[in-house]
Design an enzyme around this catalytic site. Structure first.
Site, mmCIF file in Angstrom:
data_model
loop_
_atom_site.group_PDB
_atom_site.id
_atom_site.type_symbol
_atom_site.label_atom_id
_atom_site.label_comp_id
_atom_site.label_asym_id
_atom_site.label_seq_id
_atom_site.Cartn_x
_atom_site.Cartn_y
_atom_site.Cartn_z
ATOM 1 C CE1 TYR A 1 -3.468 -2.700 0.332
ATOM 2 C CE2 TYR A 1 -4.356 -1.630 2.152
ATOM 3 C CZ TYR A 1 -4.150 -2.392 1.214
ATOM 4 O OH TYR A 1 -5.552 -3.380 1.218
ATOM 5 C CB SER A 2 2.876 2.799 2.591
ATOM 6 O OG SER A 2 1.752 2.744 3.631
ATOM 7 C CB SER B 1 4.817 -6.061 7.497
ATOM 8 O OG SER B 1 4.748 -4.730 7.981
ATOM 9 C CD GLU C 1 -3.232 -1.956 9.312
ATOM 10 O OE1 GLU C 1 -2.173 -2.737 9.155
ATOM 11 O OE2 GLU C 1 -3.477 -0.957 8.914
#
Lengths: 360, 392
Positions: free
Chosen positions: B123-124, B156, B239
Site C-alpha cells: 500500500y504505502s 512488512s 486494522e
C-alpha cells in the site's frame, strides 16, 4: 452479555435532561446565584415527580426502586445542566444509609418524605475520606461534638453524619447545639458549608459501621464522576459547536487542525469515561469485589479527563471562554469541585493501590 | 446491563478449555512446520478461520462475536498461540470474501488460511503515507498483462511473502481515488527487488519493494479497474482497532506490576516509591477505562450497532497508553532500563525497551495519531474539513 443502556434507562436520562432544560439549564443556576437564594424547591418537586428523588428507594416506601446505574445517569444530566438541585445526598446517600442501617421506624418516617421531595438531606462524609484542619465528629452515647466540612447537599432539613468511629447519625437541621456556617466555593450551583456540633443529641442509625461509610463514599465518588462526565460532555459539545461556527481568516476555526485536534483529544479522552462510569455503577450494583477499587479509579480518571476537557474547551472558545457572558466557567467550576470532593485523583489512586495490596 | 454469558456460551467456553487442556502442550512457540500443523488443528476445531466457509478452507461456523471473544480470552489465559496471523489472513481473506471472484476465493483463501501462501501488503509509498491515495506505482495494460513500475515502502514481511496484494495506479487520468486498482501477484515474479528497512528496535520486519516492468496477468485484479481504493477500504477499519487490544494491555500491566515489585533502586522497591506508584495507578485507571470501552464495543457488535466515537478513539488512545505503560517500566529500572540486546543484567529479555520503541511505531503506523484526530473530529464530531488547497 449486554453492556449498554436499556430503553428505559435512555428514556429516564432523556426525560431528566428535558426537565432540566425546560427548567432553564444554566439560566436557572445564574438566576439562583444572582438572587442569593440557596434552595431550589421547584426543582426538587419536579424531580420527585419524575421519580428521581426516590430513585433507589423501594416502591413500598414511595420510591422508584431503581439501581445506582440509573443514579449515575441522572447525575450525568445534572452535571450537563450545571443544575443547582440537591441529589447525591438527598436522593441517593441518605436513602441508602436509611435502607441499609435504619430502623423500620426511621425508614418509614424519612424515606417516603425524601422520595416525595418534602425533605432534603445533607451528608457529612468529608472527614471519612481525609479530614481537613481539625474537623471530625466525636460521638459518645448519642452526643456529637466537633465539626464537619463540605457537607454534600448542605442546604438540607436533615443531616446524615458520620463520626470518627464510622457510626452514622440522623440530625435535624434545627437540632439544638448545631451551628451551620455557609462556605463559599468556586461552584455556585451546589452550596456547601460547615456543621459545628456542640453537645448535639443525635439519633444513631443502628446498623451503620465503617463498611457502610465506605459504601457511601464509593457511591458518592461514582456519582461525582458521573456528574463530571456530563459537565465535560456539555463543555465539549459547546466547544465543537463554537469552533464550527466561529470564523477567522475566512474559515471556521474548527477547520484548523490546531483547533480540531483539541476537540478530538477531548473526545478521545472523554468517550471511554462513559463506559467506565457505567461499569463503575454496575460494579456498585452487582460486583461487590470490584466496587471499591473501580469507584476510586473511576473518580480519579474521570476527574483528570474532566479537568483536561474543562481547560481545553474553555481555550477553544478563545477570549469568550474566559467571560461570564458565555458562562462556560459554571461547568469548569462544577468539574473543579467534583474533582476535590471526597478525594482528588492522587488520594484515590493511593486508596486503590492500598485496596489492591500494592502498598506494603 | 448484564455481563454474564448465556449457558450456550458458557458451555462453549468449557469446550475451548478442554481443547486447550488436551492439545495446549502441542502449541508451537515459533514458526515452521509445527506452526502449520497447529493451524490445521485449530481450523479443524473452529478456533481459527472460524467463520470462513468450508468450501474455501475455513470451519464454516455462523458468526458469533461472543464465541470469538471466548476463544481469544481462553487462548490468552492459557498463553497458547491462536494460530497464524499476518496480513494475508487478517486483511486479504476478508477482502476476497467481500470483493473477490469465485475463482479467487477458491485459489487463494484456503492456502492462505493454512499458511501455505504468505502475503504482504503493498500500500504505502514514499509519497503516499498518510495521503495513501496519492500513490504513484503505475500499472499499464500491455496485451494480457499489467506492467508494473514503482516503489512500495513499509512492506512488512515482504522478504518472507509468497504473494503481494498491491494498490497500483492504473487510470492516471481519473481523480486520484478512482484511478487505483487492487492487484494480486507472486513475489517471485521477475522485476521485484526487496531491500530490508531496519527500524529503531533493530528489527527488519519492514522492507522497501521496487517494481521494474513486473508483468501480472490482467485477471489478477480484485474488483474492477479503478475500484482499488474501495476494495482496500472495505476492511481498512479492521486494522486500526486491532493495534490496541485493551486485554493485551491488561496482561502487560500485570507484568509491569511484577517488575515494580521486584525492581529496586537504592534498596527501595519501585512499587514502594510513591511517585512511581502514582504513575502506575494512573495507567491502571486508563487501562480500566479502555477495557470498559471495549466491553461497550463488544456489546454494540453483538447487537449489530455502530460504535461511533467509542470505536474511533481506540487506536489513538490504546497506542498512546501502551507507549506510556512501557515507558514507566524503563523509568522504574533507572540505568538498567537502557540495557538492550544480549547483555548481562537485561530484564524481561529487553521487552520494555523494545515495546517502548515498537509502540511508537504503532502510534505512527496504521494512520498516525494526527490522522486519527482528523478522523475523530471530522467523522466523529462532525467538524469542518480542512479546505482543499489543490485538487489532484
Amino acid at each position: 452479555m449486554e453492556f449498554g443502556l436499556s430503553e428505559e434507562q435512555v428514556m429516564l436520562q432523556q426525560s431528566v435532561g428535558r426537565f432540566l432544560e425546560d427548567a432553564g439549564g444554566l439560566a436557572q443556576t445564574r438566576a439562583l446565584a444572582a438572587s442569593g437564594a440557596r434552595r431550589t424547591p421547584d426543582l426538587v418537586t419536579g424531580l420527585s415527580e419524575l421519580g428521581v428523588m426516590g430513585l433507589i428507594t423501594p416502591e413500598s416506601q414511595g420510591g422508584t426502586g431503581l439501581s445506582l446505574l440509573e443514579a449515575a445517569l441522572v447525575a450525568e444530566q445534572l452535571g450537563a445542566h450545571v443544575s443547582p438541585t440537591p441529589f447525591i445526598g438527598t436522593a441517593i446517600l441518605a436513602p441508602l444509609a436509611l435502607q441499609l442501617a435504619g430502623s423500620p421506624g426511621q425508614q418509614g418516617l424519612w424515606l417516603p418524605r425524601l422520595a416525595a421531595g418534602q425533605v432534603t438531606a445533607g451528608l457529612a462524609l468529608s472527614e471519612q475520606a481525609g479530614g481537613r484542619e481539625d474537623a471530625g465528629l466525636e460521638g459518645r452515647n448519642g452526643i456529637l461534638n466537633g465539626r464537619a466540612l463540605f457537607v454534600i447537599d448542605y442546604e438540607a432539613d436533615l443531616y446524615v453524619v458520620a463520626d470518627t468511629a464510622g457510626r452514622l447519625y440522623l440530625v435535624p437541621a434545627t437540632a439544638p447545639g448545631l451551628v451551620r456556617t455557609d462556605l463559599t466555593t468556586i461552584d455556585v450551583s451546589r452550596p456547601t458549608g460547615e456543621l459545628r456540633f456542640t453537645g448535639v443529641v443525635a439519633e444513631p442509625l443502628a446498623g451503620a459501621g465503617p463498611d457502610l461509610v465506605q459504601r457511601l463514599l464509593d457511591v458518592a465518588r461514582l456519582l461525582f464522576a458521573a456528574d463530571t462526565l456530563g459537565a465535560a460532555q456539555a463543555m465539549l459539545d459547546q466547544a465543537v459547536a463554537y469552533a464550527s461556527s466561529r470564523e477567522q481568516f475566512g474559515r471556521p476555526i474548527g477547520s484548523f487542525q490546531a483547533v480540531k485536534h483539541m476537540c478530538a483529544e477531548m473526545a478521545a479522552a472523554l468517550e471511554p469515561c462513559r463506559a467506565m462510569v457505567w461499569y463503575g455503577a454496575h460494579a456498585l450494583d452487582h460486583l461487590p469485589s470490584e466496587a471499591h477499587v473501580t469507584a476510586c479509579h473511576t473518580k480519579a480518571h474521570v476527574s483528570e479527563v474532566g479537568t483536561f476537557v474543562a481547560r481545553t474547551a474553555t481555550e477553544v472558545h478563545g477570549g469568550m471562554g474566559f467571560t461570564d457572558l458565555v458562562g462556560l466557567h459554571y461547568w469548569f467550576k462544577r468539574i473543579g469541585l467534583n474533582r476535590q470532593m471526597l478525594g482528588g485523583p492522587q488520594a484515590l489512586r493511593d486508596e486503590a493501590a492500598r485496596a489492591t495490596g500494592l502498598v506494603s | 446491563m448484564d455481563l454474564s454469558y448465556s449457558p450456550e456460551h458458557e458451555a462453549f467456553r468449557g469446550e475451548v478449555r478442554s481443547f486447550l487442556e488436551t492439545h495446549g502442550t502441542q502449541a508451537p512457540r515459533g514458526g515452521g512446520p509445527e506452526a502449520l500443523a497447529w493451524q490445521t488443528l485449530l481450523i479443524a476445531h473452529g478456533y481459527a478461520a472460524r467463520t470462513i466457509p468450508k468450501a474455501y478452507g475455513g470451519f464454516g461456523a455462523e458468526p458469533d462475536i461472543l464465541k470469538s471473544r471466548i476463544i481469544s480470552e481462553e487462548f490468552s489465559r492459557a498463553q497458547v498461540s491462536t494460530g497464524l496471523g499476518g496480513q494475508g489472513i487478517s486483511m486479504l481473506v476478508p477482502t476476497l470474501l467481500e470483493m473477490g471472484t469465485e475463482a479467487q476465493k477458491r485459489d487463494f483463501i484456503g492456502p492462505t488460511l493454512r499458511g501455505e501462501m504468505v502475503w504482504c501488503q503493498g500500500y504505502s509509498e514514499p509519497n503516499a503515507g498518510s495521503d495513501l491515495a496519492n500513490l504513484a506505482t503505475r500499472g499499464t495494460l500491455d496485451g494480457d498483462d499489467w506492467v508494473i513500475n514503482g516503489q512500495k515502502i513499509w512492506t512488512s514481511t515482504a522478504h518472507l511473502a509468497d504473494w503481494i496484494f498491491c494498490l497500483v495506479r492504473t487510470e492516471p487520468d481519473a481523480p486520484k481515488h478512482q484511478g487505483i486498482s487492487f492487484l494480486l501477484f507472486s513475489m517471485k515474479t521477475p522485476g521485484i527487488e526487496i531491500r530490508p528497512l531496519v527500524d529503531m528496535t533493530g528489527a527488519a520486519n519492514f522492507n522497501e519493494v521496487f517494481f521494474t516492468d513486473v508483468r501480472v496477468p490482467k485477471e489478477q485484479i480484485v474488483g474492477r479497474r479503478g475500484e482499488g481504493w474501495k476494495v482496500a477500504n472495505t476492511i481498512l477499519g479492521h486494522e486500526r482497532g486491532s493495534l490496541a487490544d485493551p486485554n493485551q494491555m491488561q496482561t502487560r500491566l500485570n507484568a509491569l506490576i511484577d517488575l515494580m515489585r521486584t525492581e529496586t533502586v537504592g534498596g527501595v522497591r519501585a512499587i514502594d516509591n510513591p511517585v512511581f506508584r502514582d504513575r502506575l495507578m494512573a495507567i491502571q485507571g486508563r487501562v480500566l477505562a479502555l477495557r470498559c470501552n471495549d466491553l461497550r464495543l463488544l456489546s454494540a457488535a453483538v447487537n449489530h450497532q455502530g460504535a461511533g466515537l467509542a470505536g474511533l478513539v481506540v487506536k489513538l488512545q490504546g497506542t498512546e497508553l501502551r507507549h506510556e505503560l512501557e515507558a514507566l517500566a524503563i523509568d522504574v529500572m533507572g540505568e538498567m532500563g537502557t540495557l538492550y540486546g544480549d547483555t548481562p543484567g537485561l530484564r524481561d529479555q529487553g521487552s520494555w525497551q523494545r515495546n517502548y520503541m515498537y509502540f511508537l511505531g504503532l502510534i505512527i503506523g496504521g494512520g498516525t495519531s494526527q490522522i486519527q484526530k482528523n478522523i475523530i473530529s471530522e467523522r466523529g464530531l462532525g467538524m469542518p474539513r480542512e479546505p482543499k488547497l489543490a485538487q489532484a
